[in-house]
Scaffold this motif. Sequence first.
Motif, PDB file in Angstrom:
ATOM      1  N   PHE A  77       0.804  -1.221   0.000  1.00 53.04           N
ATOM      2  CA  PHE A  77       0.000   0.000   0.000  1.00 53.04           C
ATOM      3  C   PHE A  77       0.838   1.272   0.000  1.00 53.04           C
ATOM      4  N   SER A  78       2.177   1.139   0.055  1.00 51.97           N
ATOM      5  CA  SER A  78       2.999   2.346  -0.046  1.00 51.97           C
ATOM      6  C   SER A  78       3.476   2.580  -1.460  1.00 51.97           C
TER       7      SER A  78
ATOM      8  N   LEU B  10      -6.561  -1.005  -6.747  1.00 49.09           N
ATOM      9  CA  LEU B  10      -7.187  -1.711  -5.633  1.00 49.09           C
ATOM     10  C   LEU B  10      -7.855  -0.765  -4.656  1.00 49.09           C
ATOM     11  N   GLY B  11      -7.369   0.463  -4.601  1.00 47.83           N
ATOM     12  CA  GLY B  11      -7.803   1.368  -3.550  1.00 47.83           C
ATOM     13  C   GLY B  11      -6.931   1.137  -2.326  1.00 47.83           C
ATOM     14  N   LEU B  12      -6.994   2.086  -1.400  1.00 45.55           N
ATOM     15  CA  LEU B  12      -6.126   2.009  -0.231  1.00 45.55           C
ATOM     16  C   LEU B  12      -6.954   1.818   1.028  1.00 45.55           C
ATOM     17  N   PRO B  13      -6.386   1.138   2.016  1.00 42.59           N
ATOM     18  CA  PRO B  13      -7.047   1.143   3.317  1.00 42.59           C
ATOM     19  C   PRO B  13      -6.986   2.557   3.903  1.00 42.59           C
TER      20      PRO B  13
ATOM     21  N   SER C 285      -1.837   8.066   5.679  1.00 46.74           N
ATOM     22  CA  SER C 285      -0.372   8.135   5.734  1.00 46.74           C
ATOM     23  C   SER C 285       0.192   8.799   4.492  1.00 46.74           C
ATOM     24  N   GLU C 286      -0.371   8.412   3.359  1.00 45.13           N
ATOM     25  CA  GLU C 286       0.118   8.957   2.097  1.00 45.13           C
ATOM     26  C   GLU C 286      -0.084  10.478   2.064  1.00 45.13           C
ATOM     27  N   LYS C 287      -1.271  10.910   2.494  1.00 42.27           N
ATOM     28  CA  LYS C 287      -1.556  12.346   2.490  1.00 42.27           C
ATOM     29  C   LYS C 287      -0.623  13.088   3.462  1.00 42.27           C
ATOM     30  N   LEU C 288      -0.397  12.473   4.633  1.00 41.96           N
ATOM     31  CA  LEU C 288       0.489  13.114   5.614  1.00 41.96           C
ATOM     32  C   LEU C 288       1.912  13.190   5.077  1.00 41.96           C
ATOM     33  N   ASN C 289       2.281  12.142   4.392  1.00 42.08           N
ATOM     34  CA  ASN C 289       3.604  12.100   3.786  1.00 42.08           C
ATOM     35  C   ASN C 289       3.811  13.275   2.840  1.00 42.08           C
TER      36      ASN C 289
END
Lengths: 294, 276, 267
Positions: free
Chosen positions: A244-245, A254-257, A263-267
Amino acid sequence: MQIISKGLTFTYNREADFHRQALQGVDLTINEGDFFGIVGETGSGKSTFIQHLNGLIKVQGGSLWVGDFNLAPTDKQGKKQYKKMLKQLRHKVGMVFQYPEYQLFAETVFEDVAFGVKNFFPTLSDEEIEKRVAKAIDLVGLDYNKVKNKSPFELSGGQKRRAAIAGILVSEPEVLVLDEPVAGLDPVGKKRLMSLLHTLHDTGIVKTIVIVSHDMDEISENVNRVALFCGGRAVKVCTPKELFSQKDESSSRLGLPVTAYVSEKLNEVGVELSSDFKTENFIKDLVKKYKETV
Amino acid sequence: MKAIEIKNVTFNYENSKIPVIKDLSLSVDKGEFLCILGENGSGKSTLSRLINGLLLPSQGDVLVFGLNTRDKAKTYEIRKSVGMVFQNPDNQMIATIVEDDIAFGPENLGVPSDEIGKRIDFALKSVNMERYKKVAGQKLSGGQKQRIAIAGALAVMPEILILDESTAMLDPLGREEVLSVIKDLNKSGMTVILITHYMDEALLADKVAVLSSGELKLLGTPTEVLSNPQIKNYGLDYPRPYYIAQKLKENGLPINANVFTKEDLAEELCKLFQKG
Amino acid sequence: MLSDLTFGQYYETDSFVHRLDPRIKILILIAYVVFIFVARNFYAFLALAVFLVIAVIFSKIPFSNMIKSMKGILFIIVITVILNVFFYKGETQTVLFWIITKEALIFSAYMALRLIILVMGSVLLTFTTTPVALTDGIESLLSPLKVIKFPVHELALVMSIALRFIPILMGEADRIIMSQKARGADFDSGNVISRAKAMIPVLIPLLVSAFRRAEELGDAMDSRCYSSSAVRTKYKKLKLSARDLVATLVSIIIFVSVIFLNGLGGV
């Protein structure tokens, strides 16, 4: 039992002109002790692959080892021997299909659950059978004395599914394969069933668990390793965190949990989280991070 | 006039004394989007069948645009205004070819054949399936089959559409397809009742009703209901983003914890960390 | 797999034969079958075979598909031929093993030929006609029976629903067989009785599933205003065209010629 698939190929209706290649060379290893996830779009070959794991589909090309069982039939091996091997294999690898309650058939829950033991161990005594059936029904969280003489069709939806799973656990498999085990259940039913699987796994009653799922939250929450199927291949075999990273086409479809998405947005705004994507760890990590910044 | 009025309805099957629906009252406005949430066996499917007269209440009344479902002479009228889509996409298709299947409803109503053709085109357009008019239904994906089932209901020209766990057997892609069609239909004025146990689907609705053991337990806006801790007693659970936000708030993070989607949760957290 | 049976499945393409009115196709097939048994000599058979070949050419269905569809009944043909060869009583002397007569051989050959063109003719109908069109055709042909209150529409509906659910139930049977196999069920050893017994864990869930599906289908039909007493219309009205006239004329010519050719002498 370790499961090793190398270059596994499979084509439906090989001889007919409308044949369809479902597996195009699956390379995948599932270790003993794994809580393993299989994800991928409908038609990516997931179901065909798992049906191989206990010999419901014969290997056409490539090799597949489940523990000491070589599932690719060799020339030396006679038909009879192959059948004998299948029987041994099937009691060690339990297979729970989608909506397993649709396979219930007997007059009582007891008889239905006993079906597997009687097939696999025809010489067992009645007391021994009863002991095993009682244990299996107990394991799935049903009250043995209450349900044993009930018709399986009288049970509620969630109970039916548990009874069906008891019918697999009764043969004491080392590996349990489940295709969309929580499909159609309500949120609490889902939670209960997943925690049942964890109990089986943690206590070592079932050594290895393989689940197929469309729900990425369920995958990130429950499995330690995951295979992404795409076009009949296992295109990625990694941890859920890795899956998922990564940003590429096959995984982004697939879409993300929720946790991975956040996490991705915070990243993107410069906040690095180190935890895996399990909800509780994610929360702890966020709290820690926040306390550091304040 | 209300689109649907359910007045003190109790229902039990003939061979059973235990009521599946207990003294339930609920009404739906025209153009409203109602989501009915409930655990397995809560009676939500029974409720949907009471609305279009497939089942009749043991006590109480169900009115559809003022027509009582008990009135046998009006059954046809009621079914014409209430379209229904069921759970299993394979069990609703009557004909093999898509267009023939959609024609089934209008044929039953005695609609002239060229008008049926128009209705088929309209219905297929509403669910974005124009290209599949002449295709065999069996070749479609789950989401496509359910959209055809919706088109089949639309061809009868209903004013109310009930979806009885119509997304339960679909993969995420199929679910998304069906939900987006439902949203569009609601926007164009269709009254929608969506029965589900996916908590995130409830967010699409104007109003959410929670059913448990045949009783109406909660009723309110999606955010009111989904943030109510009581839902756990009824086999339901917080949407994951809401759960995470609550936990974070408990642990001292000063965020607006009233978020229900992952997008909103991410936005809240980004704001928080950028400030810091 | 059970769900992949190909016998007589609709073959999607656009051709002269595909576009014919299903009623005409059904009637021609019925007449054809009758004439297969009327035909008494080689020439008459030749005429019927040529007719079939022409029809197949005009249907754009590859001959290989026609031949493949015969696979399923090959067994029946072989059995028929063998039985006839041994048990047909001829009058002339025997040619083989003291029991097989010349007549028996000829008769068996005709029998095989009859079966083959009969099956091919029927397969051509199902290859070129959708199940819906087929039931529409039957419904329309039977519609005079409505006068005597025969439930023609209901019969056609039952047929078309059955046709639609056969592949679904076969797929379901596949799945149930697999899940019982995974529980150690053994379907292919033991004698006939134990094999039949072994099917119970498949048949009961299949039956339960069929009922569940029937219930949901019934609800779906009711919701879409189905009622047996309703005045219903038809979306696709069957209409005869010039094409149908041509096909009918050609068929009549062939059938008449069969009668003439029969005059050349019998078997």
